[in-house]
Each structure stands twice: as structure tokens, then as C-alpha cells.
Write an enzyme that holds these catalytic residues in place. Structure first.
Site, PDB file in Angstrom:
ATOM      1  N   ASP A   1      -3.409  -2.550  -5.072  1.00  0.00           N
ATOM      2  CA  ASP A   1      -2.389  -3.565  -4.755  1.00  0.00           C
ATOM      3  C   ASP A   1      -1.480  -3.822  -5.958  1.00  0.00           C
ATOM      4  O   ASP A   1      -0.251  -3.920  -5.808  1.00  0.00           O
ATOM      5  CB  ASP A   1      -3.055  -4.904  -4.390  1.00  0.00           C
ATOM      6  CG  ASP A   1      -3.476  -4.975  -2.927  1.00  0.00           C
ATOM      7  OD1 ASP A   1      -3.006  -4.166  -2.110  1.00  0.00           O
ATOM      8  OD2 ASP A   1      -4.282  -5.878  -2.614  1.00  0.00           O
TER       9      ASP A   1
ATOM     10  N   HIS B   1       0.834  -1.212   0.000  1.00  0.00           N
ATOM     11  CA  HIS B   1       0.000   0.000   0.000  1.00  0.00           C
ATOM     12  C   HIS B   1       0.869   1.263   0.000  1.00  0.00           C
ATOM     13  O   HIS B   1       0.549   2.239  -0.678  1.00  0.00           O
ATOM     14  CB  HIS B   1      -0.971   0.013   1.179  1.00  0.00           C
ATOM     15  CG  HIS B   1      -1.903  -1.164   1.182  1.00  0.00           C
ATOM     16  ND1 HIS B   1      -2.660  -1.512   2.266  1.00  0.00           N
ATOM     17  CD2 HIS B   1      -2.185  -2.087   0.209  1.00  0.00           C
ATOM     18  CE1 HIS B   1      -3.378  -2.592   1.973  1.00  0.00           C
ATOM     19  NE2 HIS B   1      -3.095  -2.968   0.743  1.00  0.00           N
TER      20      HIS B   1
ATOM     21  N   HIS C   1      -0.934 -10.915  -5.051  1.00  0.00           N
ATOM     22  CA  HIS C   1       0.481 -10.595  -4.843  1.00  0.00           C
ATOM     23  C   HIS C   1       1.418 -11.642  -5.456  1.00  0.00           C
ATOM     24  O   HIS C   1       2.429 -11.315  -6.060  1.00  0.00           O
ATOM     25  CB  HIS C   1       0.791 -10.473  -3.351  1.00  0.00           C
ATOM     26  CG  HIS C   1      -0.087  -9.482  -2.666  1.00  0.00           C
ATOM     27  ND1 HIS C   1      -0.177  -8.174  -3.069  1.00  0.00           N
ATOM     28  CD2 HIS C   1      -0.913  -9.591  -1.600  1.00  0.00           C
ATOM     29  CE1 HIS C   1      -1.018  -7.531  -2.280  1.00  0.00           C
ATOM     30  NE2 HIS C   1      -1.480  -8.376  -1.387  1.00  0.00           N
TER      31      HIS C   1
ATOM     32  N   HIS D   1      -9.421  -1.819  -4.907  1.00  0.00           N
ATOM     33  CA  HIS D   1      -8.316  -2.180  -4.014  1.00  0.00           C
ATOM     34  C   HIS D   1      -7.351  -3.140  -4.712  1.00  0.00           C
ATOM     35  O   HIS D   1      -6.137  -3.077  -4.491  1.00  0.00           O
ATOM     36  CB  HIS D   1      -8.791  -2.769  -2.687  1.00  0.00           C
ATOM     37  CG  HIS D   1      -7.634  -2.964  -1.756  1.00  0.00           C
ATOM     38  ND1 HIS D   1      -7.090  -1.922  -1.033  1.00  0.00           N
ATOM     39  CD2 HIS D   1      -6.841  -4.038  -1.517  1.00  0.00           C
ATOM     40  CE1 HIS D   1      -6.030  -2.355  -0.387  1.00  0.00           C
ATOM     41  NE2 HIS D   1      -5.855  -3.648  -0.650  1.00  0.00           N
TER      42      HIS D   1
END
Ligand SMILES: [Zn+2]
Length: 311
Positions: A249, A82, A272, A245
Site C-alpha cells: 500500500d 494496488h 493511506h 500488504h
């Protein structure tokens, strides 16, 4: 010339780590041209520097975690994405981040607090050309099959766009927009992306708590969803906050490469792990990318010279 950027002055933040629940202090400091973003664990007897690079990422299961040389047993910093997203959104190239624990504080679960912090320290233009990583060949990574299929792709593009699609079998999520495209040259990062919070399902949260994870998570720093609805009293910040979001990311995860991209990023249900795999696949093929600078700003993609004007 499109110039590199750092902070004008140092700034501090205090918060808790979402996974550890521990109190953490951060000091963000200006850094010289070509430093990149470097975390420094100042709580260790001998402070350890951990540069943010694709190969220093050592864990991507819950968040993006780095350690020196990507050694999983080494000193680490978790949940960097973030803060990195905020840096990318403001066009910051060089920064030292002194941290006294192994996890970046979650603050409000979005990048908005980091944007505010970085903006209040001010942005300094540096006497060195900003270096972009230009994608020259399409690179794609995939995982799973059928309903579990997910993929992420980088394709050549004179600019930087991110397109994301999620597919949650949950009425509270599927009722919102599950697809979004964002153009980094639009200058709308702070307004359209930065405020989107991380999210979790109550069933997952209970499971993670039982494993000693997300100890610092609460409705103050995450959207919490049960089988039917959003439980936060104030609801969502954007109608499509979940997919936004995921874009937030992805911007942070791509910034790990050390330079802003010139590429079109697209992902279906990625996260991720897949994002880091994508960067590793890109860097593994030397013919798939190069580095470019813009001595003549008018040759830069539209909106890039004005990206987050210096305050
Ligand atoms: Zn996140």
C-alpha cells in the site's frame, strides 16, 4: 540513460470494486513520456481525465481516492493504490487507465494480478529520461498519542527503501512478523511484496457492511481474521503477509507523487491518510526535494537500471 517506461500494448481487466461491489472494466494503455498515470472515467457522458498527483487525492479513509483537482464532489476513482503499487514495482512511469466505474477492481486483493496484467502487455522503454523525486531533507508526520500514535517519515537515501511496523492487538496478526524492510532496488517486488493481500477483521467488516462499504469484499480478495485466527481456508501467502500488504500500500500511496522516490520511507502503524499527508508535507517545503535523472546509468542506485527488465 535510465529511461521512462510505458506499456507495449493495451490490456484489459474485469473485476468487482471491494467497496461498491460493482462490476468494473479497466483498459490499460500506453502513454507518451511525461504523461504520468492518468485515469479516464469512460462511463461518463463526457469522459473525464483524472491525473494521479498528490493534490488530486480527495479521500483516504478506506482507500486512496482521486478526483480532478482533488474536489471531493467531482467524479472520482477509488482504491487506486494496488494498481499504482504494481506500476511502481515494474518501474512504469506513463499509463492511461480507462475505467467504467468509480473504483478500481480489487481482483485478488493484492497487486499480483496487476503485475501479471502489466507484464503480459509488455514494458516499453521510452526516449526520455526517467525522473526521480529525490528527498533532500527528512520530513515526518504524526497522528495521535500513546497507544494511538502513528507516524510516517521520508529521509534522504540514495535508493528507495520502505520500512513498516504494525502493532495489532490480535493473536492472528501478532503471531506473524509485524515489521518488514523492503529495498525497491532488490528486484524482489513481484516475489516478496506483490502477492500480499488486503485484510480485515470480522468485527470491522460487519460494521462496514452495515454502512454499505466493502460490499465486494470476500475471502476471495482479502484475508479475513476473527479474534483468534485467519479464517481463509488456505491460510496466508507469506508468514508476514499483513505487514507486507502495508508496504505494498505504501509503495502505491507514494507513487501518487508521480515519480519514483529516492528516499528511505519508514512508517509505524500508518495508512493511506498519513501517507498522503506525508507527501503533502514534503511538497510544501521546496528545499526538501528535487528531481533528478540518470544520464549515466552507473550513477543510479544499485539495482535501479535493472528494475523489472523489459520483457
Ligand atoms: Zn491495500
Amino acid at each position: 540513460m535510465l529511461q521512462q517506461r510505458t506499456l507495449k500494448s493495451l490490456t484489459r481487466a474485469v473485476g468487482v470494486g471491494i467497496h461498491s461491489g460493482q462490476r468494473v472494466e479497466l483498459t490499460l494503455r500506453p502513454a507518451a513520456p511525461d504523461t504520468g498515470i492518468v485515469f479516464r472515467r469512460v462511463d461518463l457522458n463526457t469522459p473525464v481525465d483524472i491525473p494521479v498527483r498528490t493534490d488530486t487525492v480527495c479521500d483516504t479513509r478506506m482507500a486512496t481516492t482521486i478526483s480532478p483537482n482533488g474536489d471531493p464532489g467531482g467524479p472520482k476513482v477509488q482504491t487506486i493504490e494496488h494498481l499504482l503499487s504494481a506500476c511502481a514495482g515494474l518501474g512504469l512511469d506513463n499509463l492511461y487507465v480507462d475505467i467504467n466505474a468509480d473504483e478500481v477492481p480489487i481482483l485478488d486483493g493484492s497487486a499480483a494480478s496487476f503485475v501479471y496484467l502489466l507484464q503480459s502487455a509488455g514494458i516499453e522503454l521510452q526516449k526520455a529520461a526517467k525522473k526521480f523525486l529525490r528527498v533532500k531533507k527528512t520530513v515526518e508526520v504524526r497522528q495521535g498519542e500513546g497507544k494511538r500514535l502513528m507516524w510516517a517519515r521520508l529521509a534522504p537515501h540514495h535508493g528507495y527503501t520502505l520500512s513498516f511496523e504494525i502493532e495489532f492487538d490480535n493473536p492472528a496478526v501478532s503471531a506473524t512478523g509485524q515489521q518488514y524492510v523492503f529495498d525497491m532496488g532488490s528486484g524482489q517486488y513481484k516475489r516478496e511484496i506483490a502477492r500480499a493481500r488486503t485484510f480485515g477483521m470480522t468485527s470491522d467488516i460487519e460494521l462496514m457492511r452495515s454502512r454499505g462499504l466493502t460490499l465486494g469484499g470476500s475471502m476471495d480478495n482479502a484475508i479475513v481474521v476473527d479474534d483468534y485466527r485467519v479464517l481463509n481456508a488456505d491460510g496466508l501467502r507469506y508468514d508476514d503477509e499483513f505487514v507486507k500488504h502495508k508496504i505494498l500500500d505504501a509503495i502505491g500511496d507514494m507513487q501518487v507523487v508521480g515519480h519514483p522516490l529516492l528516499a528511505a520511507y519508514t512508517s509505524f502503524k500508518g495508512g493511506h491518510a498519513l501517507n498522503n499527508k506525508l507527501l503533502r508535507a514534503l511538497l510544501a517545503d521546496e528545499t526538501a526535494y528535487d528531481y533528478v535523472t540518470f544520464e549515466d546509468e552507473t550513477k543510479a542506485p544499485q539495482g535501479f537500471a535493472k528494475l523489472a527488465p523489459a520483457w
